[in-house]
Design a protein around this motif. Sequence first.
Motif, PDB file in Angstrom:
ATOM      1  N   LEU A 202       0.827  -1.205   0.000  1.00 22.99           N
ATOM      2  CA  LEU A 202       0.000   0.000   0.000  1.00 22.99           C
ATOM      3  C   LEU A 202       0.861   1.254   0.000  1.00 22.99           C
ATOM      4  N   ALA A 203       1.954   1.231   0.762  1.00 28.20           N
ATOM      5  CA  ALA A 203       2.860   2.381   0.796  1.00 28.20           C
ATOM      6  C   ALA A 203       3.516   2.590  -0.564  1.00 28.20           C
ATOM      7  N   THR A 204       3.881   1.488  -1.221  1.00 28.05           N
ATOM      8  CA  THR A 204       4.478   1.589  -2.550  1.00 28.05           C
ATOM      9  C   THR A 204       3.490   2.162  -3.549  1.00 28.05           C
ATOM     10  N   ALA A 205       2.244   1.724  -3.444  1.00 24.74           N
ATOM     11  CA  ALA A 205       1.213   2.241  -4.352  1.00 24.74           C
ATOM     12  C   ALA A 205       1.025   3.738  -4.158  1.00 24.74           C
ATOM     13  N   ARG A 206       1.091   4.186  -2.895  1.00 20.82           N
ATOM     14  CA  ARG A 206       0.974   5.629  -2.640  1.00 20.82           C
ATOM     15  C   ARG A 206       2.166   6.381  -3.227  1.00 20.82           C
ATOM     16  N   ALA A 207       3.351   5.750  -3.147  1.00 16.82           N
ATOM     17  CA  ALA A 207       4.557   6.411  -3.658  1.00 16.82           C
ATOM     18  C   ALA A 207       4.507   6.576  -5.171  1.00 16.82           C
ATOM     19  N   THR A 208       3.903   5.621  -5.869  1.00 24.47           N
ATOM     20  CA  THR A 208       3.828   5.713  -7.324  1.00 24.47           C
ATOM     21  C   THR A 208       2.941   6.867  -7.761  1.00 24.47           C
ATOM     22  N   ARG A 209       2.103   7.318  -6.839  1.00 23.89           N
ATOM     23  CA  ARG A 209       1.266   8.472  -7.165  1.00 23.89           C
ATOM     24  C   ARG A 209       2.023   9.788  -6.939  1.00 23.89           C
ATOM     25  N   ALA A 210       3.289   9.669  -6.517  1.00 26.91           N
ATOM     26  CA  ALA A 210       4.162  10.838  -6.373  1.00 26.91           C
ATOM     27  C   ALA A 210       5.424  10.564  -7.191  1.00 26.91           C
ATOM     28  N   PRO A 211       5.336  10.647  -8.522  1.00 32.50           N
ATOM     29  CA  PRO A 211       6.448  10.224  -9.394  1.00 32.50           C
ATOM     30  C   PRO A 211       7.743  10.982  -9.157  1.00 32.50           C
ATOM     31  N   GLU A 212       7.669  12.242  -8.778  1.00 30.30           N
ATOM     32  CA  GLU A 212       8.895  13.006  -8.546  1.00 30.30           C
ATOM     33  C   GLU A 212       9.693  12.429  -7.384  1.00 30.30           C
ATOM     34  N   ARG A 213       8.971  12.049  -6.325  1.00 30.48           N
ATOM     35  CA  ARG A 213       9.670  11.455  -5.180  1.00 30.48           C
ATOM     36  C   ARG A 213      10.244  10.098  -5.547  1.00 30.48           C
ATOM     37  N   ALA A 214       9.482   9.292  -6.298  1.00 33.20           N
ATOM     38  CA  ALA A 214       9.967   7.977  -6.706  1.00 33.20           C
ATOM     39  C   ALA A 214      11.228   8.110  -7.549  1.00 33.20           C
ATOM     40  N   ALA A 215      11.257   9.093  -8.439  1.00 27.81           N
ATOM     41  CA  ALA A 215      12.431   9.312  -9.281  1.00 27.81           C
ATOM     42  C   ALA A 215      13.631   9.736  -8.434  1.00 27.81           C
TER      43      ALA A 215
END
Length: 236
Positions: free
Chosen positions: A174-187
């Motif tokens: 669930l945390a990973t799914a939330r992170a994918t909705r913030a692409p700048e942070r994931a990058a």
Amino acid sequence: MTQGEGAAGVDPERLWLHPAEPRRGRKPSFSREAITEAAVALADAEGLDAVSMRRVATAVGAGVMSLYSYAPDKDTLLELMVDHVSAELPTTGPLTGDWRADLKHLAHLQRGHMLRHPWLPAALATHRTPGPNVLAFLEHALAALRPSGLDGAARLEVFAQLTAFVAGHVSHELATARATRAPERAAAEARYLAAVAHDGRHPELAEALSGPRRPTDPEATFTRFLDRLVDGLDAS
């Protein structure tokens, strides 16, 4: 909702064997089940922090104080919520006799269950008083483990280990799914790991990150981790 005495303060006999009855007088227009369903709906939609006596009372059309005879504190309500949603898990049906295969099947069911109720992994961390629906699923899981040859205490430990694994994995999922909705942070995180892997001080990490990539599909990832866990269990 204010915190109660903690999960250890919930009396399982009073909660499950002798549930509180409403006070005498006009029959209330709600029930313990209705209160629990309203709390579950709030948690499903907005998370556990959204669950308050005031909001639950509004949902069932009652005064706040009238709810306390059914659920005197947050911990009691949480126990009711966990058991309520546990009714969705199967407690009957044929078992294959292959305890590892059956255990993996139950784990996949648990994962789907927790994804439907994202608040559940956190709730299970403090859950201490298994109600009838939780006990029914536990009984089914222990039956699935009987062919392993493990004694009863060990089977309980294995199932507890499995449930903890599923809850932890779903929390991460669930945390990973939330992170994918913030692409700048994931990058940014990807760039950071790449830099660390090439700084010369982390050769093991560099090798791990340079190897073949595993499938990142959530279902495939869960299955891969689950196989490692269950296939590695020692039934001796």
